[in-house]
Scaffold this motif. Structure first.
Motif, PDB file in Angstrom:
ATOM      1  N   ASP A 135      31.741  23.383  43.504  1.00  0.00           N
ATOM      2  CA  ASP A 135      32.754  23.719  42.499  1.00  0.00           C
ATOM      3  C   ASP A 135      32.540  25.132  41.967  1.00  0.00           C
ATOM      4  N   HIS A 136      31.292  25.459  41.674  1.00  0.00           N
ATOM      5  CA  HIS A 136      30.985  26.797  41.164  1.00  0.00           C
ATOM      6  C   HIS A 136      31.365  27.845  42.203  1.00  0.00           C
ATOM      7  N   HIS A 137      31.022  27.587  43.446  1.00  0.00           N
ATOM      8  CA  HIS A 137      31.336  28.538  44.519  1.00  0.00           C
ATOM      9  C   HIS A 137      32.848  28.697  44.678  1.00  0.00           C
ATOM     10  N   ASN A 138      33.571  27.599  44.637  1.00  0.00           N
ATOM     11  CA  ASN A 138      35.014  27.649  44.860  1.00  0.00           C
ATOM     12  C   ASN A 138      35.767  28.298  43.704  1.00  0.00           C
ATOM     13  N   ASN A 139      35.170  28.274  42.520  1.00  0.00           N
ATOM     14  CA  ASN A 139      35.831  28.867  41.349  1.00  0.00           C
ATOM     15  C   ASN A 139      35.371  30.286  41.070  1.00  0.00           C
ATOM     16  N   LYS A 140      34.472  30.779  41.905  1.00  0.00           N
ATOM     17  CA  LYS A 140      33.936  32.106  41.683  1.00  0.00           C
ATOM     18  C   LYS A 140      35.023  33.151  41.942  1.00  0.00           C
ATOM     19  N   ILE A 141      35.162  34.096  41.040  1.00  0.00           N
ATOM     20  CA  ILE A 141      36.138  35.165  41.203  1.00  0.00           C
ATOM     21  C   ILE A 141      35.430  36.470  40.867  1.00  0.00           C
ATOM     22  N   THR A 142      35.705  37.486  41.644  1.00  0.00           N
ATOM     23  CA  THR A 142      35.051  38.765  41.403  1.00  0.00           C
ATOM     24  C   THR A 142      35.805  39.534  40.325  1.00  0.00           C
ATOM     25  N   ILE A 143      35.151  40.515  39.754  1.00  0.00           N
ATOM     26  CA  ILE A 143      35.780  41.355  38.739  1.00  0.00           C
ATOM     27  C   ILE A 143      36.990  42.062  39.347  1.00  0.00           C
ATOM     28  N   GLY A 144      36.869  42.517  40.584  1.00  0.00           N
ATOM     29  CA  GLY A 144      37.990  43.197  41.245  1.00  0.00           C
ATOM     30  C   GLY A 144      39.181  42.269  41.416  1.00  0.00           C
ATOM     31  N   GLU A 145      38.920  41.013  41.827  1.00  0.00           N
ATOM     32  CA  GLU A 145      40.002  40.041  41.993  1.00  0.00           C
ATOM     33  C   GLU A 145      40.655  39.736  40.649  1.00  0.00           C
ATOM     34  N   LEU A 146      39.839  39.616  39.606  1.00  0.00           N
ATOM     35  CA  LEU A 146      40.368  39.352  38.270  1.00  0.00           C
ATOM     36  C   LEU A 146      41.225  40.527  37.796  1.00  0.00           C
ATOM     37  N   SER A 147      40.747  41.736  38.053  1.00  0.00           N
ATOM     38  CA  SER A 147      41.488  42.927  37.653  1.00  0.00           C
ATOM     39  C   SER A 147      42.838  42.985  38.369  1.00  0.00           C
ATOM     40  N   ASP A 148      42.838  42.706  39.668  1.00  0.00           N
ATOM     41  CA  ASP A 148      44.097  42.715  40.433  1.00  0.00           C
ATOM     42  C   ASP A 148      45.063  41.663  39.899  1.00  0.00           C
ATOM     43  N   THR A 149      44.528  40.479  39.588  1.00  0.00           N
ATOM     44  CA  THR A 149      45.363  39.402  39.063  1.00  0.00           C
ATOM     45  C   THR A 149      45.968  39.800  37.724  1.00  0.00           C
ATOM     46  N   MET A 150      45.159  40.409  36.859  1.00  0.00           N
ATOM     47  CA  MET A 150      45.658  40.837  35.546  1.00  0.00           C
ATOM     48  C   MET A 150      46.745  41.900  35.684  1.00  0.00           C
ATOM     49  N   LYS A 151      46.575  42.815  36.637  1.00  0.00           N
ATOM     50  CA  LYS A 151      47.591  43.850  36.863  1.00  0.00           C
ATOM     51  C   LYS A 151      48.898  43.212  37.316  1.00  0.00           C
ATOM     52  N   GLN A 152      48.810  42.221  38.200  1.00  0.00           N
ATOM     53  CA  GLN A 152      50.011  41.549  38.697  1.00  0.00           C
ATOM     54  C   GLN A 152      50.716  40.800  37.563  1.00  0.00           C
ATOM     55  N   VAL A 153      49.940  40.121  36.725  1.00  0.00           N
ATOM     56  CA  VAL A 153      50.531  39.378  35.609  1.00  0.00           C
ATOM     57  C   VAL A 153      51.177  40.344  34.622  1.00  0.00           C
ATOM     58  N   THR A 154      50.485  41.426  34.336  1.00  0.00           N
ATOM     59  CA  THR A 154      51.015  42.422  33.400  1.00  0.00           C
ATOM     60  C   THR A 154      52.312  43.022  33.934  1.00  0.00           C
ATOM     61  N   ALA A 155      52.328  43.363  35.222  1.00  0.00           N
ATOM     62  CA  ALA A 155      53.524  43.951  35.837  1.00  0.00           C
ATOM     63  C   ALA A 155      54.684  42.956  35.807  1.00  0.00           C
ATOM     64  N   ALA A 156      54.395  41.686  36.044  1.00  0.00           N
ATOM     65  CA  ALA A 156      55.440  40.665  36.060  1.00  0.00           C
ATOM     66  C   ALA A 156      56.015  40.427  34.671  1.00  0.00           C
ATOM     67  N   ASN A 157      55.195  40.602  33.630  1.00  0.00           N
ATOM     68  CA  ASN A 157      55.635  40.351  32.252  1.00  0.00           C
ATOM     69  C   ASN A 157      56.155  41.587  31.537  1.00  0.00           C
ATOM     70  N   LYS A 158      56.093  42.721  32.209  1.00  0.00           N
ATOM     71  CA  LYS A 158      56.513  43.977  31.579  1.00  0.00           C
ATOM     72  C   LYS A 158      58.024  43.986  31.409  1.00  0.00           C
ATOM     73  N   LYS A 159      58.484  44.340  30.187  1.00  0.00           N
ATOM     74  CA  LYS A 159      59.912  44.419  29.916  1.00  0.00           C
ATOM     75  C   LYS A 159      60.482  45.664  30.574  1.00  0.00           C
ATOM     76  N   PRO A 160      61.650  45.571  31.120  1.00  0.00           N
ATOM     77  CA  PRO A 160      62.249  46.765  31.709  1.00  0.00           C
ATOM     78  C   PRO A 160      62.521  47.808  30.623  1.00  0.00           C
ATOM     79  N   GLU A 161      62.331  49.060  30.973  1.00  0.00           N
ATOM     80  CA  GLU A 161      62.575  50.145  30.007  1.00  0.00           C
ATOM     81  C   GLU A 161      64.070  50.288  29.763  1.00  0.00           C
ATOM     82  N   THR A 162      64.428  50.536  28.507  1.00  0.00           N
ATOM     83  CA  THR A 162      65.840  50.751  28.187  1.00  0.00           C
ATOM     84  C   THR A 162      66.183  52.224  28.366  1.00  0.00           C
ATOM     85  N   ILE A 163      67.380  52.465  28.763  1.00  0.00           N
ATOM     86  CA  ILE A 163      67.812  53.855  29.001  1.00  0.00           C
ATOM     87  C   ILE A 163      68.470  54.407  27.767  1.00  0.00           C
TER      88      ILE A 163
END
Ligand code: FES
Length: 82
Positions: free
Chosen positions: A54-82
């Motif tokens: 279980d510990h091995h299967n749930n292990k996530i690297t800092i790089g993987e976590l960072s990439d995931t956070m960037k993807q979540v942030t990008a997906a939740n970002k509001k479009p800029e108004t003109i």
């Protein structure tokens, strides 16, 4: 450290197996692979092997976590108004 006293399986044996097979294995398969295809005798090692899997299967690297956070942030970002 010995994890399975019945068959002399160490934590190093288990970690090597997990490194080779990653998320594609289970505690039952790990025991079988590391004990020479023996069925558990007393079974006292199975909970500890399961914890390691279980510990091995749930292990996530800092790089993987960072990439995931960037993807979540990008997906939740509001479009800029003109
Ligand atoms: S300690 Fe592993 S089967 Fe007994």
């Amino acid at each position: 450290m010995y994890i399975c006293l019945c068959y002399g399986v160490t934590d190093g044996n288990i970690q090597d197996h997990l490194d080779d097979f990653g998320n594609k294995t289970s505690s039952k398969n790990v025991h079988k692979a590391c004990s020479g295809a023996q069925k558990p005798n007393c079974g006292k090692c199975i909970p500890m092997i399961k914890d390691m899997v279980d510990h091995h299967n749930n292990k996530i690297t800092i790089g993987e976590l960072s990439d995931t956070m960037k993807q979540v942030t990008a997906a939740n970002k509001k479009p800029e108004t003109i």
